[in-house]
Structures are given as structure tokens and as C-alpha cells.
Design a protein around this motif. Structure first.
Motif, mmCIF file in Angstrom:
data_model
loop_
_atom_site.group_PDB
_atom_site.id
_atom_site.type_symbol
_atom_site.label_atom_id
_atom_site.label_comp_id
_atom_site.label_asym_id
_atom_site.label_seq_id
_atom_site.Cartn_x
_atom_site.Cartn_y
_atom_site.Cartn_z
ATOM 1 N N LYS A 194 -8.238 -24.610 -1.289
ATOM 2 C CA LYS A 194 -8.866 -25.916 -1.469
ATOM 3 C C LYS A 194 -10.161 -26.044 -0.658
ATOM 4 O O LYS A 194 -10.344 -25.381 0.356
ATOM 5 C CB LYS A 194 -7.903 -27.027 -1.056
ATOM 6 C CG LYS A 194 -6.702 -27.146 -1.943
ATOM 7 C CD LYS A 194 -5.815 -28.284 -1.496
ATOM 8 C CE LYS A 194 -4.600 -28.371 -2.395
ATOM 9 N NZ LYS A 194 -3.710 -29.436 -1.978
ATOM 10 N N ASN A 195 -11.003 -26.935 -1.113
ATOM 11 C CA ASN A 195 -12.223 -27.328 -0.401
ATOM 12 C C ASN A 195 -13.199 -26.181 -0.159
ATOM 13 O O ASN A 195 -13.933 -26.178 0.818
ATOM 14 C CB ASN A 195 -11.880 -27.989 0.935
ATOM 15 C CG ASN A 195 -11.006 -29.202 0.754
ATOM 16 O OD1 ASN A 195 -11.184 -29.958 -0.201
ATOM 17 N ND2 ASN A 195 -10.044 -29.393 1.629
ATOM 18 N N ASN A 196 -13.189 -25.195 -1.059
ATOM 19 C CA ASN A 196 -14.128 -24.070 -0.933
ATOM 20 C C ASN A 196 -14.094 -23.492 0.483
ATOM 21 O O ASN A 196 -15.121 -23.246 1.110
ATOM 22 C CB ASN A 196 -15.550 -24.523 -1.310
ATOM 23 C CG ASN A 196 -16.455 -23.354 -1.601
ATOM 24 O OD1 ASN A 196 -16.016 -22.284 -1.991
ATOM 25 N ND2 ASN A 196 -17.747 -23.566 -1.399
ATOM 26 N N ARG A 220 -8.197 -16.231 -1.552
ATOM 27 C CA ARG A 220 -9.046 -17.123 -0.754
ATOM 28 C C ARG A 220 -9.957 -17.988 -1.628
ATOM 29 O O ARG A 220 -10.271 -19.113 -1.269
ATOM 30 C CB ARG A 220 -9.838 -16.319 0.264
ATOM 31 C CG ARG A 220 -8.915 -15.736 1.347
ATOM 32 C CD ARG A 220 -9.652 -14.954 2.390
ATOM 33 N NE ARG A 220 -10.608 -15.729 3.150
ATOM 34 C CZ ARG A 220 -10.315 -16.514 4.187
ATOM 35 N NH1 ARG A 220 -9.063 -16.629 4.585
ATOM 36 N NH2 ARG A 220 -11.263 -17.170 4.821
ATOM 37 N N LEU A 221 -10.353 -17.478 -2.776
ATOM 38 C CA LEU A 221 -11.164 -18.279 -3.696
ATOM 39 C C LEU A 221 -10.386 -19.464 -4.252
ATOM 40 O O LEU A 221 -10.972 -20.480 -4.626
ATOM 41 C CB LEU A 221 -11.681 -17.420 -4.855
ATOM 42 C CG LEU A 221 -12.887 -16.567 -4.541
ATOM 43 C CD1 LEU A 221 -13.198 -15.640 -5.714
ATOM 44 C CD2 LEU A 221 -14.100 -17.423 -4.211
ATOM 45 N N GLN A 222 -9.081 -19.340 -4.304
ATOM 46 C CA GLN A 222 -8.238 -20.403 -4.856
ATOM 47 C C GLN A 222 -7.869 -21.461 -3.817
ATOM 48 O O GLN A 222 -7.224 -22.445 -4.145
ATOM 49 C CB GLN A 222 -6.973 -19.790 -5.467
ATOM 50 C CG GLN A 222 -7.278 -18.891 -6.639
ATOM 51 C CD GLN A 222 -6.086 -18.079 -7.096
ATOM 52 O OE1 GLN A 222 -5.049 -18.039 -6.446
ATOM 53 N NE2 GLN A 222 -6.243 -17.404 -8.229
ATOM 54 N N PRO A 262 -16.001 -19.435 0.923
ATOM 55 C CA PRO A 262 -17.014 -19.128 -0.091
ATOM 56 C C PRO A 262 -17.425 -17.660 -0.121
ATOM 57 O O PRO A 262 -17.784 -17.131 -1.166
ATOM 58 C CB PRO A 262 -18.193 -20.031 0.274
ATOM 59 C CG PRO A 262 -17.980 -20.392 1.700
ATOM 60 C CD PRO A 262 -16.494 -20.379 1.916
ATOM 61 N N SER A 263 -17.350 -16.976 1.020
ATOM 62 C CA SER A 263 -17.747 -15.565 1.044
ATOM 63 C C SER A 263 -16.741 -14.663 0.333
ATOM 64 O O SER A 263 -16.994 -13.468 0.169
ATOM 65 C CB SER A 263 -17.968 -15.094 2.474
ATOM 66 O OG SER A 263 -16.777 -15.193 3.215
ATOM 67 N N ASP A 282 -16.152 -14.901 -2.725
ATOM 68 C CA ASP A 282 -16.744 -14.686 -4.044
ATOM 69 C C ASP A 282 -17.337 -13.278 -4.096
ATOM 70 O O ASP A 282 -18.002 -12.839 -3.150
ATOM 71 C CB ASP A 282 -17.831 -15.729 -4.296
ATOM 72 C CG ASP A 282 -18.291 -15.753 -5.737
ATOM 73 O OD1 ASP A 282 -18.577 -14.670 -6.285
ATOM 74 O OD2 ASP A 282 -18.384 -16.845 -6.306
#
Length: 86
Positions: free
Chosen positions: A26-28, A22-24, A31-32, A34
Motif C-alpha cells: 500500500k501507499n507506494n 513490494r510493488l503490491q 517505488p524502487s 519497479d
């Protein structure tokens, strides 16, 4: 469906894999994902604030066949999260 999910080590191993994926995106988009965010803490915060209550009652209940009350669903989510992250 939850009664058919076995929370074992192989299932728990998916958590970091999914976060990485999910971190990879696009368009962030997630964010959670991380690792600086605690998923159990976020879920507890959302549940404590009934963040999704209105959406659940206005939308989700119309889409599911068994009318499970919001508080019952919230209780399940909190218990399931504790099992996943203990």
C-alpha cells in the motif's frame, strides 16, 4: 551473516518475487521495486554519495556488537550487489 548466504540461482530467483511483492504494498511504499529502476545502479549511487554514512555512524554502530567501519560495510554491500545481479 553474509558468509552463510549462498548466492545460487534459487536465491537470485527471489529478487523478482520480492520486487513484485513490494510493488503490491500500500501507499507506494517501495517505488524502487519497479523494474524500471536498476537496483545495482541505485545502490552504487547511494554508496558513491555516502547517502547512509551519517545514519550508519550515528545509529547503526550503536546497535551492532561488532563495530564494522562504514567504508568496510559499503565495500561489502557493493561486492554483494555485484554477485546478486551478475
Amino acid at each position: 551473516m553474509a558468509q552463510h548466504v549462498e548466492i545460487d540461482d534459487s536465491f537470485k530467483a527471489l529478487i523478482p518475487e520480492v520486487r513484485k511483492h513490494r510493488l503490491q504494498m500500500k501507499n507506494n511504499l517501495a517505488p524502487s521495486a519497479d523494474i524500471k529502476y536498476s537496483i545495482p545502479d541505485l545502490i552504487k549511487e547511494y554508496c558513491d554519495k555516502d547517502f547512509y554514512k551519517s545514519d550508519y555512524e550515528l545509529t547503526t554502530l550503536k546497535l551492532i556488537t561488532d563495530a564494522i567501519p562504514y567504508d568496510e560495510t559499503k565495500d561489502f554491500v557493493l561486492k554483494f550487489t555485484r554477485k546478486l545481479f551478475k
